[in-house]
Design an enzyme around this catalytic site. Structure first.
Site, short mmCIF file in Angstrom:
data_model
loop_
_atom_site.label_atom_id
_atom_site.label_comp_id
_atom_site.label_asym_id
_atom_site.label_seq_id
_atom_site.Cartn_x
_atom_site.Cartn_y
_atom_site.Cartn_z
N ASN A 10 -5.02 7.50 -6.22
CA ASN A 10 -5.75 8.74 -5.90
C ASN A 10 -4.98 9.99 -6.30
O ASN A 10 -4.69 10.86 -5.49
CB ASN A 10 -6.14 8.78 -4.41
CG ASN A 10 -4.94 8.74 -3.47
OD1 ASN A 10 -3.89 8.20 -3.82
ND2 ASN A 10 -5.09 9.31 -2.29
N HIS B 283 -4.91 -0.54 5.70
CA HIS B 283 -4.51 0.21 6.89
C HIS B 283 -5.46 0.03 8.07
O HIS B 283 -6.16 0.95 8.46
CB HIS B 283 -4.30 1.70 6.58
CG HIS B 283 -5.30 2.31 5.61
ND1 HIS B 283 -6.67 2.19 5.74
CD2 HIS B 283 -5.11 3.04 4.50
CE1 HIS B 283 -7.26 2.83 4.76
NE2 HIS B 283 -6.34 3.35 3.99
N ASP C 126 1.29 2.67 3.51
CA ASP C 126 0.44 3.86 3.29
C ASP C 126 1.28 5.13 3.36
O ASP C 126 0.77 6.19 3.72
CB ASP C 126 -0.72 3.92 4.29
CG ASP C 126 -1.84 4.84 3.81
OD1 ASP C 126 -1.85 5.19 2.61
OD2 ASP C 126 -2.70 5.20 4.63
N HIS D 12 0.87 -1.19 0.00
CA HIS D 12 0.00 0.00 0.00
C HIS D 12 0.89 1.23 0.00
O HIS D 12 1.49 1.58 1.02
CB HIS D 12 -0.91 0.01 1.24
CG HIS D 12 -1.89 1.15 1.22
ND1 HIS D 12 -3.22 0.95 1.50
CD2 HIS D 12 -1.76 2.49 0.98
CE1 HIS D 12 -3.86 2.12 1.42
NE2 HIS D 12 -2.99 3.07 1.11
N HIS E 214 -10.61 1.17 1.42
CA HIS E 214 -10.46 2.16 2.49
C HIS E 214 -11.73 2.04 3.31
O HIS E 214 -12.78 2.54 2.91
CB HIS E 214 -10.29 3.57 1.92
CG HIS E 214 -10.06 4.61 2.98
ND1 HIS E 214 -8.89 5.31 3.12
CD2 HIS E 214 -10.86 5.02 4.00
CE1 HIS E 214 -8.97 6.12 4.16
NE2 HIS E 214 -10.17 5.96 4.72
N HIS F 110 2.98 14.55 1.55
CA HIS F 110 2.37 15.86 1.28
C HIS F 110 3.47 16.89 1.54
O HIS F 110 4.27 16.71 2.46
CB HIS F 110 1.22 16.13 2.24
CG HIS F 110 0.01 15.29 2.01
ND1 HIS F 110 -0.95 15.60 1.08
CD2 HIS F 110 -0.39 14.13 2.58
CE1 HIS F 110 -1.90 14.68 1.10
NE2 HIS F 110 -1.59 13.77 1.99
N LYS G 26 -9.24 -0.07 -6.21
CA LYS G 26 -9.27 0.54 -4.89
C LYS G 26 -10.61 1.22 -4.68
O LYS G 26 -11.03 2.05 -5.50
CB LYS G 26 -8.14 1.58 -4.77
CG LYS G 26 -8.11 2.34 -3.45
CD LYS G 26 -7.69 1.49 -2.27
CE LYS G 26 -7.82 2.19 -0.93
NZ LYS G 26 -6.74 3.09 -0.60
N HIS H 271 1.55 5.41 -1.65
CA HIS H 271 1.26 6.60 -2.47
C HIS H 271 2.59 7.21 -2.88
O HIS H 271 3.42 7.50 -2.01
CB HIS H 271 0.48 7.64 -1.67
CG HIS H 271 -0.82 7.12 -1.13
ND1 HIS H 271 -2.01 7.29 -1.79
CD2 HIS H 271 -1.11 6.40 -0.02
CE1 HIS H 271 -2.98 6.71 -1.09
NE2 HIS H 271 -2.46 6.17 -0.01
O1 DOR Z 1 -3.72 9.53 5.50
C1 DOR Z 1 -4.00 9.20 4.37
N1 DOR Z 1 -3.38 9.75 3.30
N2 DOR Z 1 -4.93 8.27 4.19
C2 DOR Z 1 -5.39 7.97 2.97
O2 DOR Z 1 -6.27 7.15 2.89
C3 DOR Z 1 -4.88 8.67 1.77
C4 DOR Z 1 -3.55 9.22 2.01
C5 DOR Z 1 -3.14 10.23 0.94
O3 DOR Z 1 -3.30 9.94 -0.25
O4 DOR Z 1 -2.62 11.27 1.31
ZN ZN Z 2 -3.48 5.04 1.35
#
Ligand code: DOR
Ligand code: ZN
Length: 344
Positions: free
Chosen positions: A41, A174, A247, A13, A136, A251, A99, A15
């Site tokens: 996403n 998660h 996960d 998992h 999710h 950011h 997903k 990103h």
């Molecule tokens: O904390 C999270 N960040 N949970 C998620 O489900 C998505 C992820 C994100 O893409 O930033």
């Molecule tokens: Zn995630």
């Protein structure tokens, strides 16, 4: 024990975003892991096999030279996903799963599924074609307290899905609660789960006690200590239903340290080390390889990796920031000491 060698792990998992953030983060994952399930996403979300292949090409182009890292792609389900997409995924060499984001559950989930029963024909097709569904698992309506959203999703939605589609292969992503651990443990072998490092390391005090710590804010939100203990027990149990999924969700620092901060912990810089801390505290380092390197591959019906990797007991300090150009990301445990180090 001051050195552990294990079969190369995979991250089930992850990103990695695209563009500049992708180029900053991808090396961290590619250094440790053979493969990763890449979450779809983006803005706009990855909803077709052709978009997933374009995204995969962008990831491959961003890899450090010589890397053999294999991104395993996923498609983002919407209320309008065409039924034919399931067969296309089943036939694709590079797309491995769908997903399910309930609309509004998390980062970039606005185009997610707003009416669960509306996608039942798709779930039936996934069951038939044996394409895994990654969930999710949180309800989203305002009336539900954020700390209860996973538990209510299990009661209202997941139990229904599992009953109605018993052969559907599901990963509950998660996990954050004792109830979710129990649900997955008692479900059939078609239901498995990922567990993140932050949900194993922290309880909700780490977000809220003594000041707000936005770098510990993720979704589903970190819960009480008894939930953490249930997750640690599951991860270190040797039960193949529970496997590694960081996960890791980068950011920019300014989007986290903000009056309305984004959800997501960045953990790819030290993923395996963070898990090793938890397993060591439990006296369960012998269970790390199954969790990190075997059970996920087995669930996805992929061969286990051939290479091995090594961690050494060697304290090191996590940087305060990772920066490249104008991108700045604050990692989990920024500025803190970790006791295990991944050896290149
Ligand atoms: O904390 C999270 N960040 N949970 C998620 O489900 C998505 C992820 C994100 O893409 O930033
Ligand atoms: Zn995630």
């Amino acid at each position: 024990m001051d050195k552990i060698t294990l079969t190369q792990p995979d991250d089930w998992h992850l990103h990695v975003r695209n563009g500049k953030i992708l180029r900053l983060v991808i090396g961290h994952t590619a250094r440790q892991f053979g493969r990763a399930i890449i979450m779809p996403n983006l803005r706009p979300p990855v909803t077709s096999v052709s978009a997933a292949l374009d995204y995969r090409a962008e990831i491959l182009a961003a890899l450090p030279e010589g890397s053999e890292f294999n991104p395993l792609m996923t498609l983002y389900l919407t209320d309008n996903t065409p039924i034919g997409a399931v067969q296309k995924v089943a036939e694709s060499q590079h797309v491995y799963a769908f997903k399910l984001y309930p609309a509004g559950a998390t980062t970039n989930s606005d185009s997610g599924v707003s009416h669960l029963d509306g996608i039942f024909p798709l779930l039936e097709a996934m069951e038939k074609h044996q394409v895994p569904l990654l969930i999710h698992g949180e309800v989203t309506a305002d009336q539900y307290d954020i700390f209860d959203r996973e538990k209510i999703f299990l009661e209202q939605n997941l139990s229904r899905i599992v009953r109605r589609f018993p052969a559907l292969r599901i990963v509950v992503e998660h996990l954050t609660t004792e109830e979710a651990v129990q649900f997955v443990t008692e479900a059939s072998a078609n239901v498995a789960a990922t567990i993140t490092p932050q949900h194993l390391l922290f309880n909700r005090n780490a977000i809220l006690a003594g000041g707000i710590r936005p770098h510990h804010y993720c979704l589903p939100i970190i819960k009480r200590e008894h939930h953490r203990l249930a997750l640690v027990k599951a991860a270190t149990s040797g039960n193949p239903k529970f496997f590694l999924g960081t996960d890791s969700a980068p950011h920019p620092t300014h989007s986290k340290e903000n009056a309305c901060g984004c959800a997501g912990c960045y953990s790819a810089h030290a993923a395996l080390e963070l898990y090793a801390e938890v397993f060591e505290k439990e006296n369960s380092l012998d269970k790390l390889e199954g969790f990190a390197s075997f059970y996920g591959a087995d669930f996805y019906r992929l061969p286990r990796n051939q290479k091995t990797v090594t961690l050494e007991k060697q304290p090191w300090q996590v940087p305060e920031h990772y920066r490249q150009g104008d991108v700045d990301i604050t990692p989990l445990k920024a500025g803190e000491q970790l006791s295990w180090k991944f050896m290149e």
